[in-house]
Design a protein around this motif. Structure first.
Motif, PDB file in Angstrom:
ATOM      1  N   THR A   1     -50.131  48.163 -68.044  1.00  0.00           N
ATOM      2  CA  THR A   1     -49.033  47.407 -67.276  1.00  0.00           C
ATOM      3  C   THR A   1     -48.016  47.445 -68.386  1.00  0.00           C
ATOM      4  N   VAL A   2     -48.011  47.525 -70.104  1.00  0.00           N
ATOM      5  CA  VAL A   2     -47.097  47.445 -70.636  1.00  0.00           C
ATOM      6  C   VAL A   2     -45.821  48.498 -70.878  1.00  0.00           C
TER       7      VAL A   2
ATOM      8  N   LEU B   1     -49.602  49.246 -61.830  1.00  0.00           N
ATOM      9  CA  LEU B   1     -48.716  47.348 -62.568  1.00  0.00           C
ATOM     10  C   LEU B   1     -48.578  47.670 -60.570  1.00  0.00           C
TER      11      LEU B   1
ATOM     12  N   GLU C   1     -49.683  44.168 -58.647  1.00  0.00           N
ATOM     13  CA  GLU C   1     -49.008  42.755 -58.014  1.00  0.00           C
ATOM     14  C   GLU C   1     -48.823  42.995 -56.766  1.00  0.00           C
TER      15      GLU C   1
ATOM     16  N   TYR D   1     -54.738  34.174 -65.522  1.00  0.00           N
ATOM     17  CA  TYR D   1     -53.553  35.000 -66.325  1.00  0.00           C
ATOM     18  C   TYR D   1     -52.917  35.338 -65.733  1.00  0.00           C
TER      19      TYR D   1
ATOM     20  N   SER E   1     -51.182  39.765 -65.054  1.00  0.00           N
ATOM     21  CA  SER E   1     -51.156  40.274 -66.390  1.00  0.00           C
ATOM     22  C   SER E   1     -52.505  41.308 -65.951  1.00  0.00           C
TER      23      SER E   1
ATOM     24  N   SER F   1     -43.549  35.269 -75.483  1.00  0.00           N
ATOM     25  CA  SER F   1     -44.578  35.983 -75.176  1.00  0.00           C
ATOM     26  C   SER F   1     -45.800  35.464 -74.848  1.00  0.00           C
TER      27      SER F   1
ATOM     28  N   TYR G   1     -48.813  36.651 -74.820  1.00  0.00           N
ATOM     29  CA  TYR G   1     -49.832  37.147 -75.684  1.00  0.00           C
ATOM     30  C   TYR G   1     -49.078  37.524 -77.314  1.00  0.00           C
TER      31      TYR G   1
ATOM     32  N   THR H   1     -49.039  43.982 -75.406  1.00  0.00           N
ATOM     33  CA  THR H   1     -48.213  43.954 -75.574  1.00  0.00           C
ATOM     34  C   THR H   1     -47.351  44.656 -77.021  1.00  0.00           C
TER      35      THR H   1
END
Length: 377
Positions: free
Chosen positions: A54-55, A84, A88, A103, A106, A137, A139, A223
């Motif tokens: 999901t990055v 993603l 969501e 979290y 995420s 960020s 993370y 990330t």
């Protein structure tokens, strides 16, 4: 939304499409072979596969590809649904309520397969404190490597560069960068030759570079923040300023490095992990490669099931996990059905699925990597 809900009725493991991502370094031929591609295999600028991602990839110059890096669901409409969007829309069912409470939506983890044909540029990723301070960020990018094997490049076995040797300081490191003294930068780091099955934990702040010929699973914080200290990759690809400092400037990028130094023995004690038996039964064996006692940011197990054998029942216990079929073929079974799987398949196991079981096929053993999100403790 209706398409998303229908896709999950009844609950089942989610098979993901392949998801190759552009990088500044070259590789990918072993990844092509592992995926069984029919066309001629060659190394290029797509040496990584991002699994259950999901990055979005940070690739300066490729900004029009805004969704590069995001995983898509197999068997969905055109355009396909993204993982993603599903998370969501249904976070509690997909991720687990305990995870969501801690979290949010995420995933908290990113999993990759990586095949390098050249040494990566010497780099560092921020720890969480630096990521928050410099990039806003939550993370950082602590990561771990499970070495699967690889190939010799120019006669040399796969290696990694990692950790400052005694004598390094920030002032010296900045000078080497300003002079672009590549050989001195390489000599400043330890050179290690991992064996297949080895696992190394690379905490945020630790300088490193994956060498040529490595074939590995990488599990990391979610990330894509990478600070580089070489303006040109070993194969001659020129890096933009933003690819080097990621937008924070040449001075502040040096705040990302941990300038502690180590002997090789000290470095190995810090980075090399020892696996342990997580469970065993008739025809199967599971090992814990990375535990939450090693890092709270992720966990990783490896399961081997012999041909024509059933593996253990995995109770999902209200949390999701990500599975890579490393080798072999077989099937995954759950209360609502079963699905054939083979080498190169990726699965997302939703938290509300309850229980799953894997079984080996007739031809050889089935081997799986199971990746877990950060601890909720």
């Amino acid at each position: 939304m209706n398409d998303l809900i229908a896709y999950l009725q009844p609950p089942r493991p989610l098979k993901l499409r392949r998801n190759r991502v552009w990088r500044t370094y070259r590789g990918g031929a072993l990844l092509d072979r592992w995926q069984g591609k029919d066309e001629p295999v060659r190394d290029g600028h797509f040496p990584e596969e991002w699994v259950a991602s999901t990055v979005r990839a940070r690739n300066p110059g490729r900004e029009p590809l805004q969704d590069e890096g995001l995983s898509l669901l197999a068997g969905t409409s055109d355009p396909p649904l993204s993982l993603l969007s599903l998370l969501e829309a249904m976070p509690g069912q997909m991720l687990g309520q305990g995870h969501v409470d801690r979290y949010g939506t995420s995933v908290g983890v990113l999993v990759k397969l990586l095949d390098s044909a050249e040494r990566l540029a010497i780099q560092v990723h921020p720890d969480r404190a630096a990521a928050q301070r410099l990039f806003g960020s939550e993370y950082g990018k602590t990561e771990a490597w499970l070495f699967l094997g690889g190939r010799r490049i120019n006669g040399e076995a796969p290696y990694v560069l990692c950790g400052f040797k005694p004598g390094m300081t920030r002032e010296k490191w900045e000078r080497l960068f300003a002079d672009q003294d590549r050989e001195a930068m390489i000599r400043s780091l330890h050179k290690l030759y991992p064996s297949p099955g080895d696992v190394m934990l690379i905490r945020g702040g630790l300088p490193h570079a994956i060498g040529p010929g490595n074939w590995m699973v990488e599990i990391q914080e979610p990330t894509d923040i990478t600070i580089r200290t070489e303006r040109v990759t070993p194969s001659g690809f020129k890096l933009s300023d933003s690819s080097i400092h990621q937008g924070i400037g040449f001075e502040r990028m040096f705040e990302c490095f941990d300038y502690r130094t180590y002997s090789e023995e000290e470095l190995l004690r810090k980075c090399r992990l020892r696996d342990q038996i997580a469970g065993a039964g008739a025809g199967w064996r599971e090992r814990k490669l990375i535990g939450y006692e090693d890092t709270p940011y992720f966990s990783l197990n490896r399961l081997t099931i012999e041909a024509c054998s059933d593996g253990p029942f995995w109770e999902l216990d209200g949390r999701f996990s990500i599975v890579i079929v490393l080798s072999g073929q077989g099937r995954v079974m759950w209360a609502g059905g079963e699905l054939p799987i083979e080498q190169g398949d990726y699965l997302f196991l939703p938290a509300h699925l309850g229980q799953v079981q894997f079984a080996g096929g007739q031809d050889g053993s089935l081997e799986l990597a199971r990746c877990f999100p950060p601890s909720v403790e």
